[in-house]
Design a protein around this motif. Sequence first.
Motif, mmCIF file in Angstrom:
data_model
loop_
_atom_site.group_PDB
_atom_site.id
_atom_site.type_symbol
_atom_site.label_atom_id
_atom_site.label_comp_id
_atom_site.label_asym_id
_atom_site.label_seq_id
_atom_site.Cartn_x
_atom_site.Cartn_y
_atom_site.Cartn_z
ATOM 1 N N ILE A 74 75.608 46.431 42.046
ATOM 2 C CA ILE A 74 75.766 46.642 40.614
ATOM 3 C C ILE A 74 77.081 47.365 40.368
ATOM 4 C CG2 ILE A 74 74.343 48.756 40.639
ATOM 5 C CD1 ILE A 74 73.503 47.682 37.687
ATOM 6 N N TRP A 75 77.883 46.746 39.495
ATOM 7 C CA TRP A 75 79.232 47.246 39.209
ATOM 8 C C TRP A 75 79.387 47.334 37.699
ATOM 9 C CZ3 TRP A 75 84.490 44.344 39.984
ATOM 10 C CH2 TRP A 75 85.527 45.278 40.092
ATOM 11 N N ALA A 76 79.110 48.500 37.157
ATOM 12 C CA ALA A 76 79.108 48.641 35.706
ATOM 13 C C ALA A 76 79.110 50.119 35.341
ATOM 14 C CB ALA A 76 77.864 47.973 35.108
ATOM 15 N N PRO A 77 79.596 50.427 34.151
ATOM 16 C CA PRO A 77 79.439 51.798 33.651
ATOM 17 C C PRO A 77 77.982 52.034 33.263
ATOM 18 C CG PRO A 77 80.333 50.388 31.935
ATOM 19 C CD PRO A 77 80.252 49.546 33.179
ATOM 20 N N ASN A 78 77.689 53.241 32.794
ATOM 21 C CA ASN A 78 76.315 53.553 32.404
ATOM 22 C C ASN A 78 75.864 52.670 31.251
ATOM 23 O OD1 ASN A 78 76.592 55.571 34.272
ATOM 24 N ND2 ASN A 78 75.906 57.227 32.929
ATOM 25 N N CYS A 79 74.750 51.984 31.454
ATOM 26 C CA CYS A 79 74.170 51.142 30.419
ATOM 27 C C CYS A 79 72.699 50.932 30.757
ATOM 28 C CB CYS A 79 74.893 49.795 30.314
ATOM 29 S SG CYS A 79 74.859 48.809 31.832
ATOM 30 N N ALA A 80 71.947 50.426 29.782
ATOM 31 C CA ALA A 80 70.511 50.219 29.993
ATOM 32 C C ALA A 80 70.258 49.235 31.130
ATOM 33 C CB ALA A 80 69.873 49.712 28.701
ATOM 34 N N GLU A 81 71.086 48.205 31.222
ATOM 35 C CA GLU A 81 70.883 47.197 32.268
ATOM 36 C C GLU A 81 71.004 47.796 33.666
ATOM 37 O OE1 GLU A 81 71.828 45.052 28.527
ATOM 38 O OE2 GLU A 81 72.700 46.779 29.547
ATOM 39 N N TRP A 82 71.876 48.781 33.811
ATOM 40 C CA TRP A 82 72.021 49.459 35.113
ATOM 41 C C TRP A 82 70.660 50.031 35.538
ATOM 42 C CZ3 TRP A 82 71.845 52.541 39.110
ATOM 43 C CH2 TRP A 82 72.925 52.666 39.981
ATOM 44 N N MET A 83 70.021 50.716 34.612
ATOM 45 C CA MET A 83 68.735 51.350 34.933
ATOM 46 C C MET A 83 67.649 50.301 35.170
ATOM 47 S SD MET A 83 67.100 54.536 32.853
ATOM 48 C CE MET A 83 65.494 55.250 33.264
ATOM 49 N N LEU A 84 67.668 49.224 34.406
ATOM 50 C CA LEU A 84 66.689 48.153 34.620
ATOM 51 C C LEU A 84 66.841 47.544 36.013
ATOM 52 C CD1 LEU A 84 66.924 46.390 31.133
ATOM 53 C CD2 LEU A 84 64.916 47.577 32.030
ATOM 54 N N VAL A 85 68.091 47.301 36.425
ATOM 55 C CA VAL A 85 68.325 46.730 37.752
ATOM 56 C C VAL A 85 67.901 47.715 38.838
ATOM 57 C CG1 VAL A 85 70.129 45.933 39.347
ATOM 58 C CG2 VAL A 85 70.128 45.151 36.967
ATOM 59 N N GLN A 86 68.121 49.006 38.611
ATOM 60 C CA GLN A 86 67.719 50.024 39.589
ATOM 61 C C GLN A 86 66.224 49.908 39.916
ATOM 62 O OE1 GLN A 86 68.470 54.106 38.382
ATOM 63 N NE2 GLN A 86 67.185 54.945 40.003
ATOM 64 N N TYR A 87 65.404 49.824 38.882
ATOM 65 C CA TYR A 87 63.955 49.793 39.104
ATOM 66 C C TYR A 87 63.472 48.395 39.506
ATOM 67 C CZ TYR A 87 63.735 54.557 37.424
ATOM 68 O OH TYR A 87 63.905 55.925 37.313
ATOM 69 N N ILE A 99 78.267 50.316 43.110
ATOM 70 C CA ILE A 99 79.713 50.126 43.241
ATOM 71 C C ILE A 99 80.411 50.955 42.171
ATOM 72 C CG2 ILE A 99 81.591 48.445 43.247
ATOM 73 C CD1 ILE A 99 79.527 46.315 44.078
ATOM 74 N N ASN A 100 81.307 51.795 42.615
ATOM 75 C CA ASN A 100 82.037 52.721 41.766
ATOM 76 C C ASN A 100 82.785 51.967 40.664
ATOM 77 O OD1 ASN A 100 84.100 54.469 40.803
ATOM 78 N ND2 ASN A 100 84.122 55.599 42.723
ATOM 79 N N PRO A 101 82.581 52.331 39.389
ATOM 80 C CA PRO A 101 83.274 51.635 38.298
ATOM 81 C C PRO A 101 84.794 51.714 38.378
ATOM 82 C CG PRO A 101 81.469 52.962 37.444
ATOM 83 C CD PRO A 101 81.606 53.325 38.888
ATOM 84 N N ALA A 102 85.324 52.679 39.124
ATOM 85 C CA ALA A 102 86.773 52.838 39.219
ATOM 86 C C ALA A 102 87.390 52.016 40.345
ATOM 87 C CB ALA A 102 87.126 54.315 39.415
ATOM 88 N N TYR A 103 86.562 51.330 41.121
ATOM 89 C CA TYR A 103 87.097 50.572 42.254
ATOM 90 C C TYR A 103 88.067 49.490 41.796
ATOM 91 C CZ TYR A 103 84.170 52.404 46.074
ATOM 92 O OH TYR A 103 83.598 53.191 47.040
ATOM 93 N N ARG A 104 89.062 49.249 42.638
ATOM 94 C CA ARG A 104 89.975 48.151 42.437
ATOM 95 C C ARG A 104 89.600 47.033 43.412
ATOM 96 N NH1 ARG A 104 91.182 49.023 37.716
ATOM 97 N NH2 ARG A 104 92.892 47.524 37.878
ATOM 98 N N LEU A 105 90.409 45.993 43.429
ATOM 99 C CA LEU A 105 90.071 44.771 44.157
ATOM 100 C C LEU A 105 89.758 45.024 45.635
ATOM 101 C CD1 LEU A 105 89.841 41.672 44.317
ATOM 102 C CD2 LEU A 105 92.313 41.614 44.734
ATOM 103 N N HIS A 106 90.642 45.742 46.347
ATOM 104 C CA HIS A 106 90.441 45.881 47.788
ATOM 105 C C HIS A 106 89.190 46.690 48.101
ATOM 106 C CE1 HIS A 106 92.330 49.785 47.113
ATOM 107 N NE2 HIS A 106 91.936 50.156 48.307
ATOM 108 N N GLU A 107 88.858 47.663 47.212
ATOM 109 C CA GLU A 107 87.652 48.470 47.430
ATOM 110 C C GLU A 107 86.396 47.657 47.140
ATOM 111 O OE1 GLU A 107 89.469 52.743 45.975
ATOM 112 O OE2 GLU A 107 89.334 51.062 44.584
ATOM 113 N N LEU A 120 75.535 39.958 42.815
ATOM 114 C CA LEU A 120 76.256 41.047 42.162
ATOM 115 C C LEU A 120 75.971 40.994 40.660
ATOM 116 C CD1 LEU A 120 78.360 43.336 42.130
ATOM 117 C CD2 LEU A 120 80.137 41.586 41.938
ATOM 118 N N VAL A 121 75.450 42.101 40.129
ATOM 119 C CA VAL A 121 75.284 42.267 38.686
ATOM 120 C C VAL A 121 76.454 43.122 38.213
ATOM 121 C CG1 VAL A 121 73.808 43.126 36.834
ATOM 122 C CG2 VAL A 121 72.775 42.136 38.899
ATOM 123 N N SER A 122 77.201 42.629 37.236
ATOM 124 C CA SER A 122 78.450 43.303 36.886
ATOM 125 C C SER A 122 78.722 43.256 35.395
ATOM 126 C CB SER A 122 79.619 42.630 37.626
ATOM 127 O OG SER A 122 80.861 43.192 37.259
#
Length: 545
Positions: A74-87, A99-107, A120-122
């Motif tokens: 999961i690659w996203a800032p804080n949102c409801a979908e993040w929490m739904l995917v967690q559970y 996945i850290n929201p600040a990551y760039r391509l190589h990371e 990947l949910v993004s």
Amino acid sequence: MTLSYASGVSATPLLGDTIGANLAKTVAAFPDRDVLVERASGRRWTYEQFADDVDAVALGLRDLGIVKGDRVGIWAPNCAEWMLVQYATAKLGAILVNINPAYRLHELEFVLNQAGVRTLVSAKEFKTSDYAAMIEEARPRCPALQDVVFIGGPEWDALVAEGREGDPAVLSEIGRTLGADDPINIQYTSGTTGFPKGATLSHHNILNNGYFVGELCGYDEEDRVCVPVPFYHCFGMVMGNLAATSHGACVVIPAPAFDPAATLRAVAAERCTSLYGVPTMFISVLADPSLESLDLSSLRTGIMAGSPCPVEVMKQVIERLGMAEVAICYGMTETSPVSTQTRAGDSLDRRVSTVGTVHPHLEIKIVDPATGVTVPRGEPGEFCTRGYSVMLGYWEEPAKTAEVIDAARWMHTGDLAVMDDDGYVSITGRIKDMVIRGGENIYPREIEEFLYTHPDIVDAQVIGVPDEKYGEELMAWVRLREGAPGLTAGELRSFCEGKLAHYKIPRYVHVVDEFPMTVTGKVRKVQMREEALGILGLDAPPGRG
């Protein structure tokens, strides 16, 4: 002589549930209470509605072929979908890869391949990051990746719609095949040097840590927890989400990323009882012009963690935000994360000068870094912890795991700490941050705390820089209050003289608008030391960059 060892005796037993089973108990107890409020969209969920949506997402992921043990990123800032995917992933027994929201391509590419992410949910984009473009570029080099689901896009809608057509009884059957010790989450360490390592955590690790954080904060179904810290890190998804859902409390997402004004508005509008943040967040909240005009009287508690907490900031959080029961927590990703926490009944002095005492059901000790022998109380050494919270290991990196978890299952944190006679722990810095000047061991944290008392300094970080005569000298990086005239090394020396030992007075001062930080709010002292060489025109010392 009393040794620096303590164990967390508790009359409250550890939970033996999986995350899905624990959520089901809370839903049954509090079906109509709020569990989630997303301020940006105005959406809100009761526990019953949340459980239905979690099931839909879980069944939708199952339709994509996700089974127990598969990795879902999961690659996203804080949102409801993040929490739904967690559970939802927890109910499937899939392993959620944060996945850290600040990551760039190589990371991004490194994490997708190192964890073997299958789905990947993004988010499509966030701030200046075009996630969709980066994913498209990385995808040919990520052979394990089969599906990408963009939040808010047709892929997400289709996944949820498919899931709603499924039979929730299937999830009950899956649940019976899951164990609390199964790996459920991979969280990549901040990676201040080199590529990050994937701390692999179980249901048992993070559910219990979230539960006992909530217990020590006194949470129940009346609490509403404002979570401006990132979900991708333990602070958000464990101390926030799991602490709340294990107690019937509500999570309030003030904004996708930290915004001090939005945070304050969320607390006021939703009558939040608890507020989380790293010290830099609280500094920003306290400086926000809207603070005095909003009714924040609902606030009772909260957590300040993530990096050492300045004494002056802590006092203002209690006095100006009314967070009389605010707790300091200390921990690390590899320990799910919390190992020590202050209690509501602790004195102000305890809560501004220590990180509390050992967490329930855990053991802690402070050892000589060279010998591994436990030191007497009052002496500094490396902080170690053992118990249910210690990670399963770094994902597919047994050698790196063995570097930090010893044969007796003690996690060696790399942090310097001191335990007092009553078992309270103070973190004095990182072993690698300790400065050795002319044979004197200097702990930057002590100097930083003193610099906070300067009327013009709002934040301070102290590092060691090379010196021909003494081996290392001290350099202070400082952020000044708005309107301050500036600060020279001579002026700072005058302020320190007679109050700090001469060898603890910084030789150099560098004024900055901000420090180099990780997204979790930790100052990157490694980068500061590198930049300092150029600023001062110095050469790197042997063995240190």
